[in-house]
Design a protein around this motif. Structure first.
Motif, short mmCIF file in Angstrom:
data_model
loop_
_atom_site.label_atom_id
_atom_site.label_comp_id
_atom_site.label_asym_id
_atom_site.label_seq_id
_atom_site.Cartn_x
_atom_site.Cartn_y
_atom_site.Cartn_z
N ARG A 1 0.83 -1.21 0.00
CA ARG A 1 0.00 0.00 0.00
C ARG A 1 0.87 1.26 0.00
N TYR A 2 1.98 1.21 0.73
CA TYR A 2 2.91 2.34 0.74
C TYR A 2 3.50 2.54 -0.65
N ALA A 3 3.90 1.45 -1.30
CA ALA A 3 4.49 1.54 -2.64
C ALA A 3 3.47 2.10 -3.64
N ASP A 4 2.23 1.67 -3.52
CA ASP A 4 1.19 2.23 -4.39
C ASP A 4 1.00 3.72 -4.13
N ALA A 5 1.13 4.12 -2.86
CA ALA A 5 0.99 5.54 -2.52
C ALA A 5 2.08 6.37 -3.18
N MET A 6 3.30 5.83 -3.27
CA MET A 6 4.36 6.54 -3.97
C MET A 6 3.99 6.74 -5.44
N GLY A 7 3.39 5.72 -6.04
CA GLY A 7 2.95 5.85 -7.42
C GLY A 7 1.90 6.92 -7.60
N HIS A 8 0.98 7.04 -6.63
CA HIS A 8 -0.03 8.10 -6.71
C HIS A 8 0.62 9.48 -6.66
N TRP A 9 1.70 9.63 -5.88
CA TRP A 9 2.37 10.92 -5.82
C TRP A 9 3.05 11.25 -7.15
N ILE A 10 3.68 10.26 -7.75
CA ILE A 10 4.35 10.48 -9.05
C ILE A 10 3.33 10.95 -10.09
N LYS A 11 2.28 10.18 -10.25
CA LYS A 11 1.27 10.49 -11.27
C LYS A 11 0.46 11.73 -10.91
N GLY A 12 0.07 11.84 -9.65
CA GLY A 12 -0.74 12.98 -9.24
C GLY A 12 -0.03 14.30 -9.41
N ASN A 13 1.25 14.33 -9.12
CA ASN A 13 2.04 15.55 -9.30
C ASN A 13 2.07 15.98 -10.75
N LEU A 14 2.21 15.04 -11.66
CA LEU A 14 2.22 15.36 -13.10
C LEU A 14 0.88 15.93 -13.53
N ASP A 15 -0.20 15.28 -13.12
CA ASP A 15 -1.53 15.74 -13.54
C ASP A 15 -1.83 17.14 -13.00
N TRP A 16 -1.56 17.33 -11.72
CA TRP A 16 -1.83 18.63 -11.09
C TRP A 16 -1.06 19.76 -11.76
#
Length: 352
Positions: A293-308
């Motif tokens: 779950r922590y590793a998936d959370a890192m992925g959300h930060w990578i992708k979310g930062n790009l989208d934002w």
């Protein structure tokens, strides 16, 4: 002569979104909890009218919605509060010399680490209110790591101010270590366990494969932020703390070459993150599930930062939607911070 050629008028951003196979989403509590956090930070009246307009254009709560889409209502609100607190620290220290930045940082750090802190300053009050929310739910190991990273963050923000004061640009390796800390990305990652209700033991962060994924994720965020914010920072005269400037200075590159380098290296980082994430070792079923779950959370930060980055005017102004398609950026002329704020505050907020 390498660096920013005065004849350069435009540059093309690397296509970091095309390199990212991760899927993004947004938090369902964005509007209500985000509005609460925005009202909370604005109630302290820490910004001038111009700074408040620039703050609004950044849409910090939208960034949090993209990067913590799994957080519950209370946890999401706390994450918004923290990102807004970081904005205050960053905006204040950006205008300070090394000595004053250290003084500002110490106010933040003492209020974060000292339960008996009674500093009457606004920054201390904001920090104490966040601290109460965070530590009411964060686990013991999570809390310990978070405070260590707070101290590292303040040290490196202060060092950034000292480098800016001297006009010094670091080499690539030294800058990479500095950027990992002064970007506050480790603090943002430190909110994962709080949001997920987990408390990972030290052995996870001692594991080299886990940390390979961790550092690749952190660097992906830092390098993306730097190439996206370069135009804004060079116009304000703050481009020394940016990987684009570091690459130009270290390798004798022109602006477009440095941006292309960011694209090539970011693609390698993405491959490194995905590979390491798939190779994280197994401990026991309960811990493995928490680490996943922590590793998936890192992925959300990578992708979310790009989208934002392309959904707000924080980096690209009113042309952000057009630049998302063309990736073509026109260099802004150098300006004073006041002139830059006038430019930004003339645009309407695009928070969704």
């Amino acid at each position: 002569m390498p660096g920013l050629d005065l004849r350069t008028k435009q540059f093309t951003l690397p296509d970091l979104l095309a390199q990212c196979p991760l899927k993004g989403t947004t938090n369902p509590y964005y509007r209500e909890a985000g509005a609460e956090s925005s009202a909370w930070i604005n109630a302290f009246n820490v910004f001038t009218d111009k700074k408040r307009a620039f703050f609004a254009l950044g849409c910090n709560e939208l960034l949090v919605a993209h990067t913590y889409p799994y957080a519950g209502y209370v946890e999401f609100r706390t994450c918004c509060d923290f990102v807004n607190l970081l904005f205050v620290v960053d905006e204040v220290s950006d205008e300070q010399n090394g000595r004053d930045a250290r003084r500002t940082g110490q106010i933040f750090l003492d209020a974060m680490t000292n339960p008996d802190n009674q500093d009457p300053s606004t920054l201390a009050q904001i920090t104490r209110e966040f601290r109460a929310r965070y530590f009411s739910r964060a686990g013991r190991e999570t809390s310990r790591r978070f405070l260590v990273h707070c101290a590292d963050y303040i040290e490196c923000v202060s060092r950034e101010a000292e480098l800016r004061e001297r006009g010094e640009v670091l080499d690539v390796e030294s800058f990479t270590h500095l950027r990992r800390e002064n970007s506050a990305i480790r603090l943002c990652f430190g909110l994962f366990e709080y949001c997920l209700g987990i408390d990972l033991p030290p052995k996870v962060f001692d594991d080299p494969t886990f940390m390979e994924a961790y550092w690749a994720a952190a660097d992906l965020v830092c390098w993306a932020n730097d190439v996206y914010s370069y135009n804004m920072e060079q116009a304000k005269g703050h481009s020394g703390n940016n990987i684009v400037t570091v690459l130009m200075n270290a390798y004798g590159l022109h602006l477009q070459q440095a941006c292309d380098y960011v694209g090539v290296y970011s693609e390698k980082l993405m491959g490194r993150f995905l590979s390491a994430k798939a190779r994280i070792p197994s401990w026991d079923p309960e811990l493995d599930a928490a680490v996943a779950r922590y590793a998936d959370a890192m992925g959300h930060w990578i992708k979310g930062n790009l989208d934002w980055s392309f959904e707000t005017q924080r980096y690209f102004g009113p042309l952000h939607k057009q630049i998302a398609i063309t990736r073509l950026v026109t260099l802004r002329p150098p300006s004073s911070p006041e002139e830059f704020e006038d430019f930004e505050s003339g645009s309407e907020s695009s928070c969704q």
